[in-house]
Design a protein around this motif. Structure first.
Motif, PDB file in Angstrom:
ATOM      1  N   HIS A  33       0.842  -1.254  -0.016  1.00  0.00           N
ATOM      2  CA  HIS A  33      -0.014  -0.063  -0.015  1.00  0.00           C
ATOM      3  C   HIS A  33       0.899   1.173   0.028  1.00  0.00           C
ATOM      4  N   MET A  34       0.451   2.072  -0.876  1.00  0.00           N
ATOM      5  CA  MET A  34       1.216   3.296  -1.105  1.00  0.00           C
ATOM      6  C   MET A  34       0.206   4.400  -1.278  1.00  0.00           C
ATOM      7  N   ASP A  35       0.354   5.723  -0.476  1.00  0.00           N
ATOM      8  CA  ASP A  35      -0.626   6.952  -0.905  1.00  0.00           C
ATOM      9  C   ASP A  35       0.280   7.994  -1.531  1.00  0.00           C
ATOM     10  N   MET A  36      -0.371   8.923  -2.131  1.00  0.00           N
ATOM     11  CA  MET A  36       0.371  10.066  -2.553  1.00  0.00           C
ATOM     12  C   MET A  36       0.127  11.277  -1.813  1.00  0.00           C
ATOM     13  N   LEU A  37       1.043  11.778  -1.060  1.00  0.00           N
ATOM     14  CA  LEU A  37       0.550  12.913  -0.227  1.00  0.00           C
ATOM     15  C   LEU A  37       1.232  14.250  -0.562  1.00  0.00           C
ATOM     16  N   LYS A  38       0.418  15.298  -0.282  1.00  0.00           N
ATOM     17  CA  LYS A  38       0.839  16.709  -0.766  1.00  0.00           C
ATOM     18  C   LYS A  38       2.067  17.438  -0.092  1.00  0.00           C
ATOM     19  N   LEU A  39       2.761  17.930  -0.830  1.00  0.00           N
ATOM     20  CA  LEU A  39       3.858  18.702  -0.262  1.00  0.00           C
ATOM     21  C   LEU A  39       3.517  20.151  -0.354  1.00  0.00           C
ATOM     22  N   SER A  40       3.790  20.964   0.703  1.00  0.00           N
ATOM     23  CA  SER A  40       3.345  22.237   0.578  1.00  0.00           C
ATOM     24  C   SER A  40       4.516  23.354  -0.131  1.00  0.00           C
ATOM     25  N   SER A  41       5.688  22.688   0.040  1.00  0.00           N
ATOM     26  CA  SER A  41       6.748  23.703  -0.965  1.00  0.00           C
ATOM     27  C   SER A  41       7.860  22.700  -1.035  1.00  0.00           C
ATOM     28  N   ALA A  42       8.859  22.830  -1.823  1.00  0.00           N
ATOM     29  CA  ALA A  42      10.110  22.087  -1.792  1.00  0.00           C
ATOM     30  C   ALA A  42      10.881  22.014  -0.473  1.00  0.00           C
ATOM     31  N   GLU A  43      10.655  23.181   0.239  1.00  0.00           N
ATOM     32  CA  GLU A  43      11.101  23.191   1.522  1.00  0.00           C
ATOM     33  C   GLU A  43      10.759  22.072   2.523  1.00  0.00           C
ATOM     34  N   ASP A  44       9.545  21.769   2.187  1.00  0.00           N
ATOM     35  CA  ASP A  44       8.803  20.857   3.058  1.00  0.00           C
ATOM     36  C   ASP A  44       9.469  19.522   3.165  1.00  0.00           C
ATOM     37  N   ILE A  45      10.240  19.305   2.328  1.00  0.00           N
ATOM     38  CA  ILE A  45      11.072  17.930   2.086  1.00  0.00           C
ATOM     39  C   ILE A  45      12.027  17.618   3.260  1.00  0.00           C
ATOM     40  N   SER A  46      12.177  18.918   3.907  1.00  0.00           N
ATOM     41  CA  SER A  46      13.253  18.862   4.891  1.00  0.00           C
ATOM     42  C   SER A  46      12.402  18.440   6.273  1.00  0.00           C
ATOM     43  N   SER A  47      11.127  18.471   6.364  1.00  0.00           N
ATOM     44  CA  SER A  47      10.457  18.154   7.502  1.00  0.00           C
ATOM     45  C   SER A  47      10.138  16.696   7.548  1.00  0.00           C
ATOM     46  N   LEU A  48      10.395  15.747   6.538  1.00  0.00           N
ATOM     47  CA  LEU A  48       9.844  14.634   6.139  1.00  0.00           C
ATOM     48  C   LEU A  48      10.701  13.598   7.181  1.00  0.00           C
ATOM     49  N   THR A  49      10.178  12.423   7.371  1.00  0.00           N
ATOM     50  CA  THR A  49      10.975  11.268   8.184  1.00  0.00           C
ATOM     51  C   THR A  49      11.661  10.384   7.030  1.00  0.00           C
ATOM     52  N   LEU A  50      12.882  10.032   7.573  1.00  0.00           N
ATOM     53  CA  LEU A  50      13.829   8.779   6.971  1.00  0.00           C
ATOM     54  C   LEU A  50      13.091   7.756   7.271  1.00  0.00           C
ATOM     55  N   THR A  51      12.866   6.762   6.398  1.00  0.00           N
ATOM     56  CA  THR A  51      12.189   5.408   6.757  1.00  0.00           C
ATOM     57  C   THR A  51      13.634   4.387   6.619  1.00  0.00           C
ATOM     58  N   SER A  52      13.228   3.209   7.137  1.00  0.00           N
ATOM     59  CA  SER A  52      14.410   2.156   7.295  1.00  0.00           C
ATOM     60  C   SER A  52      15.079   1.623   5.793  1.00  0.00           C
ATOM     61  N   TRP A  53      14.224   2.286   4.639  1.00  0.00           N
ATOM     62  CA  TRP A  53      14.714   2.298   3.366  1.00  0.00           C
ATOM     63  C   TRP A  53      15.826   3.304   2.862  1.00  0.00           C
ATOM     64  N   ASN A  54      15.672   4.299   3.995  1.00  0.00           N
ATOM     65  CA  ASN A  54      16.327   5.523   3.567  1.00  0.00           C
ATOM     66  C   ASN A  54      15.754   6.450   2.473  1.00  0.00           C
ATOM     67  N   ILE A  55      14.648   6.294   2.592  1.00  0.00           N
ATOM     68  CA  ILE A  55      13.621   7.166   1.733  1.00  0.00           C
ATOM     69  C   ILE A  55      12.903   8.259   2.597  1.00  0.00           C
ATOM     70  N   LEU A  56      12.788   9.339   2.305  1.00  0.00           N
ATOM     71  CA  LEU A  56      12.278  10.464   3.049  1.00  0.00           C
ATOM     72  C   LEU A  56      10.495  10.272   2.603  1.00  0.00           C
ATOM     73  N   GLN A  57      10.000  10.449   3.844  1.00  0.00           N
ATOM     74  CA  GLN A  57       8.281  10.344   3.406  1.00  0.00           C
ATOM     75  C   GLN A  57       7.669  10.815   4.583  1.00  0.00           C
ATOM     76  N   PRO A  58       6.366  11.369   4.374  1.00  0.00           N
ATOM     77  CA  PRO A  58       5.615  11.909   5.459  1.00  0.00           C
ATOM     78  C   PRO A  58       5.505  10.871   6.475  1.00  0.00           C
ATOM     79  N   SER A  59       5.517  11.273   7.905  1.00  0.00           N
ATOM     80  CA  SER A  59       5.519  10.170   8.822  1.00  0.00           C
ATOM     81  C   SER A  59       3.898   9.596   8.742  1.00  0.00           C
ATOM     82  N   ASP A  60       4.016   8.253   9.571  1.00  0.00           N
ATOM     83  CA  ASP A  60       2.480   7.466   9.454  1.00  0.00           C
ATOM     84  C   ASP A  60       1.391   8.422  10.326  1.00  0.00           C
ATOM     85  N   ASP A  61       1.861   9.288  11.109  1.00  0.00           N
ATOM     86  CA  ASP A  61       0.827  10.085  11.901  1.00  0.00           C
ATOM     87  C   ASP A  61       0.600  11.232  11.246  1.00  0.00           C
ATOM     88  N   ASP A  62       1.145  11.664  10.352  1.00  0.00           N
ATOM     89  CA  ASP A  62       0.910  12.765   9.380  1.00  0.00           C
ATOM     90  C   ASP A  62      -0.441  12.874   8.749  1.00  0.00           C
TER      91      ASP A  62
END
Length: 162
Positions: free
Chosen positions: A50-79
């Motif tokens: 399962h994958m969702d596509m979640l909206k980013l508010s800006s390019a800078e928003d990427i820095s607020s994301l969580t790093l997963t065990s696969w080393n991928i940045l993504q919004p956290s589960d509780d976001d």
């Protein structure tokens, strides 16, 4: 990519955040915001397809994301504040990663079927299936890649010299 007619015509675009061995997408993401388009990124659920596509508010928003065990940045589960693309207006275009591709549009992913499952969900959305463009290195283009009946072909593969 930025001059591509499908990109130019699209308002709601999903794109992956690159891993080191993938085409780097940072400049495309910056351009999405520069052109006033809406940008969505994947959030993968571990131990599932399962994958969702979640909206980013800006390019800078990427820095607020969580790093997963696969080393991928993504919004956290509780976001839960971010819009999921299919809960809103769907998507016009999805840029897809992959390990290998053939010229028939077959794509070899990392084996979990996240994108194939997501595209199945897109087909049930009122806006229908978005156009899909795989971003690849020339070395990733093969004579053929193994596919199953659940694999969804990409509409187009962009690579240097294509």
């Amino acid at each position: 990519v930025i001059g591509h007619p499908k990109y130019q015509d699209s308002k709601r675009i999903a794109i992956f955040l690159s891993m080191p061995d993938e085409i780097q997408t940072e400049e495309i993401i910056k351009d999405i915001f520069k052109q006033g388009k809406e940008c969505f990124i994947p959030r993968y659920k571990p131990q599932s397809n399962h994958m969702d596509m979640l909206k980013l508010s800006s390019a800078e928003d990427i820095s607020s994301l969580t790093l997963t065990s696969w080393n991928i940045l993504q919004p956290s589960d509780d976001d839960s504040a971010r819009e999921e693309a299919l809960a809103g207006g769907g998507l016009d275009l999805i840029f897809m990663p992959g390990l290998g591709f053939d010229k028939k549009g077959n794509r070899l992913g990392r084996g979990k079927g996240y994108y194939d499952t997501y595209l199945e969900r897109c087909m049930k959305h009122p806006t229908g299936k978005p156009y899909t463009i795989a971003l690849a290195f020339r070395e990733q283009i093969c004579e053929s890649v193994p596919v199953t009946e659940n694999d969804v072909q990409v509409d187009e593969i962009l690579y240097e010299g294509s």
